[in-house]
Scaffold this motif. Structure first.
Motif, PDB file in Angstrom:
ATOM      1  N   THR A  48       0.836  -1.195   0.000  1.00  0.00           N
ATOM      2  CA  THR A  48       0.000   0.000   0.000  1.00  0.00           C
ATOM      3  C   THR A  48       0.873   1.247   0.000  1.00  0.00           C
ATOM      4  N   CYS A  49       0.304   2.323  -0.512  1.00  0.00           N
ATOM      5  CA  CYS A  49       1.020   3.593  -0.585  1.00  0.00           C
ATOM      6  C   CYS A  49       1.194   4.159   0.824  1.00  0.00           C
ATOM      7  N   GLY A  50       2.384   4.626   1.129  1.00  0.00           N
ATOM      8  CA  GLY A  50       2.660   5.171   2.449  1.00  0.00           C
ATOM      9  C   GLY A  50       2.006   6.518   2.692  1.00  0.00           C
ATOM     10  N   ILE A  51       1.492   7.123   1.627  1.00  0.00           N
ATOM     11  CA  ILE A  51       0.895   8.452   1.779  1.00  0.00           C
ATOM     12  C   ILE A  51      -0.630   8.381   1.883  1.00  0.00           C
ATOM     13  N   CYS A  52      -1.257   7.628   0.987  1.00  0.00           N
ATOM     14  CA  CYS A  52      -2.726   7.579   0.999  1.00  0.00           C
ATOM     15  C   CYS A  52      -3.258   6.256   1.540  1.00  0.00           C
ATOM     16  N   ALA A  53      -2.367   5.311   1.801  1.00  0.00           N
ATOM     17  CA  ALA A  53      -2.721   4.001   2.355  1.00  0.00           C
ATOM     18  C   ALA A  53      -3.537   3.110   1.414  1.00  0.00           C
ATOM     19  N   GLU A  58      -4.340   1.774  -6.988  1.00  0.00           N
ATOM     20  CA  GLU A  58      -5.471   2.699  -6.828  1.00  0.00           C
ATOM     21  C   GLU A  58      -5.007   4.073  -6.365  1.00  0.00           C
ATOM     22  N   CYS A  59      -3.716   4.175  -6.081  1.00  0.00           N
ATOM     23  CA  CYS A  59      -3.180   5.409  -5.511  1.00  0.00           C
ATOM     24  C   CYS A  59      -2.993   6.472  -6.576  1.00  0.00           C
ATOM     25  N   SER A  60      -3.391   7.699  -6.250  1.00  0.00           N
ATOM     26  CA  SER A  60      -3.239   8.767  -7.231  1.00  0.00           C
ATOM     27  C   SER A  60      -2.242   9.824  -6.751  1.00  0.00           C
ATOM     28  N   CYS A  61      -1.420   9.453  -5.772  1.00  0.00           N
ATOM     29  CA  CYS A  61      -0.431  10.397  -5.253  1.00  0.00           C
ATOM     30  C   CYS A  61       0.575  10.741  -6.344  1.00  0.00           C
ATOM     31  N   MET A  62       0.993  11.980  -6.376  1.00  0.00           N
ATOM     32  CA  MET A  62       2.025  12.371  -7.337  1.00  0.00           C
ATOM     33  C   MET A  62       2.896  13.460  -6.743  1.00  0.00           C
ATOM     34  N   VAL A  78       5.060   0.317  -9.062  1.00  0.00           N
ATOM     35  CA  VAL A  78       5.607   0.105  -7.721  1.00  0.00           C
ATOM     36  C   VAL A  78       6.210   1.397  -7.177  1.00  0.00           C
ATOM     37  N   TYR A  79       6.312   1.447  -5.869  1.00  0.00           N
ATOM     38  CA  TYR A  79       7.061   2.527  -5.253  1.00  0.00           C
ATOM     39  C   TYR A  79       8.485   2.029  -5.067  1.00  0.00           C
ATOM     40  N   TYR A  80       9.414   2.901  -5.343  1.00  0.00           N
ATOM     41  CA  TYR A  80      10.810   2.542  -5.314  1.00  0.00           C
ATOM     42  C   TYR A  80      11.446   3.042  -4.022  1.00  0.00           C
TER      43      TYR A  80
HETATM   44 ZN   LIG Z   1      -0.957   7.132  -2.608  1.00  0.00          ZN
END
Ligand SMILES: [Zn+2]
Ligand SMILES: [Zn+2]
Length: 252
Positions: A48-53, A58-62, A78-80
């Motif tokens: 899961t994304c560390g910012i939006c969980a 499904e994460c739209s963080c940028m 993926v997050y690097y």
């Molecule tokens: Zn996110």
């Protein structure tokens, strides 16, 4: 025949591949990863994304800089995290950057194609308005490695999705700076000067899917987005294999 001369190896661990996954008629892909690495990759994709969980797909963080450039969506596989102990994502990224690993590129493009199809559905985008483009590498890097992984990803993605691939952005020829060694602010400044709109390709009225392999600061992708929007693109969405989670400016 080619496989006999060059036996297929896992793009992450280098182990010889003796399995062939199911290939469909539309996407005949051969394995890029061995079963163990493929499983690890799938797990990395489930993180899961560390910012939006939310799950990464499904994460739209940028990065904020990308949002400021009015990028409409940022899709990553993926997050690097550089600190992580050699996950599959790091190895596969390294592999496509240094070697002409067509199977890895095909595999990653097929993964990205899922995000493209989801976007088309969610936003009800007209396929005839869509074009795929990419952020070109430096001329020096292209010469050194004999490949531009962003271009190859974009070409494969276009092929898998049945969409046109056009080069809307070019590199300023004399720009040979090595982004990696530069500070954050310097990278942003450099990206401002590094890219130009293509001379004879128009993206006017088009919805552009901008492909890059790895988004770190987001400076390049932001500059690319601005160029495309100034050239008349209706909307710009960015697609990357990996995005740097430690980017201090990432926003929801
Ligand atoms: Zn996110
Ligand atoms: Zn492996």
């Amino acid at each position: 025949m080619r496989d006999l001369l060059f036996p297929p190896k896992c793009s992450a661990c280098g182990q010889l591949l003796d399995w062939m996954p199911e290939a469909t008629a539309s996407t005949p892909i051969r394995a890029a990863l061995c079963p163990a690495c493929h499983k690890k990759w799938e797990n990395e994709r489930l993180e899961t994304c560390g910012i939006c969980a939310k799950p990464i797909n499904e994460c739209s963080c940028m990065p904020k800089i990308l949002q400021t450039a009015k990028c409409k969506g940022f899709y990553k596989l993926v997050y690097y995290e550089a600190q992580k102990v050699a996950p599959v994502q790091n190895k596969i990224l390294y592999h496509i950057k240094r070697k002409r690993d067509v199977h890895a590129i095909r595999f990653l493009s097929t993964e990205l194609a899922t995000s493209v199809e989801e976007l088309i559905q969610a936003e009800e985008l007209a396929r005839e308005d869509l074009v795929i483009t990419y952020l070109p590498r430096t001329h020096a890097a292209r010469l050194e490695f004999g490949t531009d992984q962003a271009e190859e990803l974009a070409r494969e993605l276009a092929d898998v999705c049945g969409l046109p691939m056009v080069q809307c952005i070019r590199r300023r020829y004399f720009f040979n700076g090595k982004q990696k060694r530069l500070s954050y602010t310097r990278r942003i400044k450099n990206a401002e000067q590094a890219f130009l709109p293509s001379r004879d390709v128009s993206c006017k009225g088009k919805t552009v899917l901008l492909v890059d392999d790895m988004v770190t600061t987001g400076a390049g992708a932001a500059r690319g987005t601005k160029i495309l929007r100034r050239a008349g693109a209706k909307a710009v969405y960015c697609f990357a294999i990996a995005s740097d989670i430690v980017n201090k400016d990432t926003v929801r």
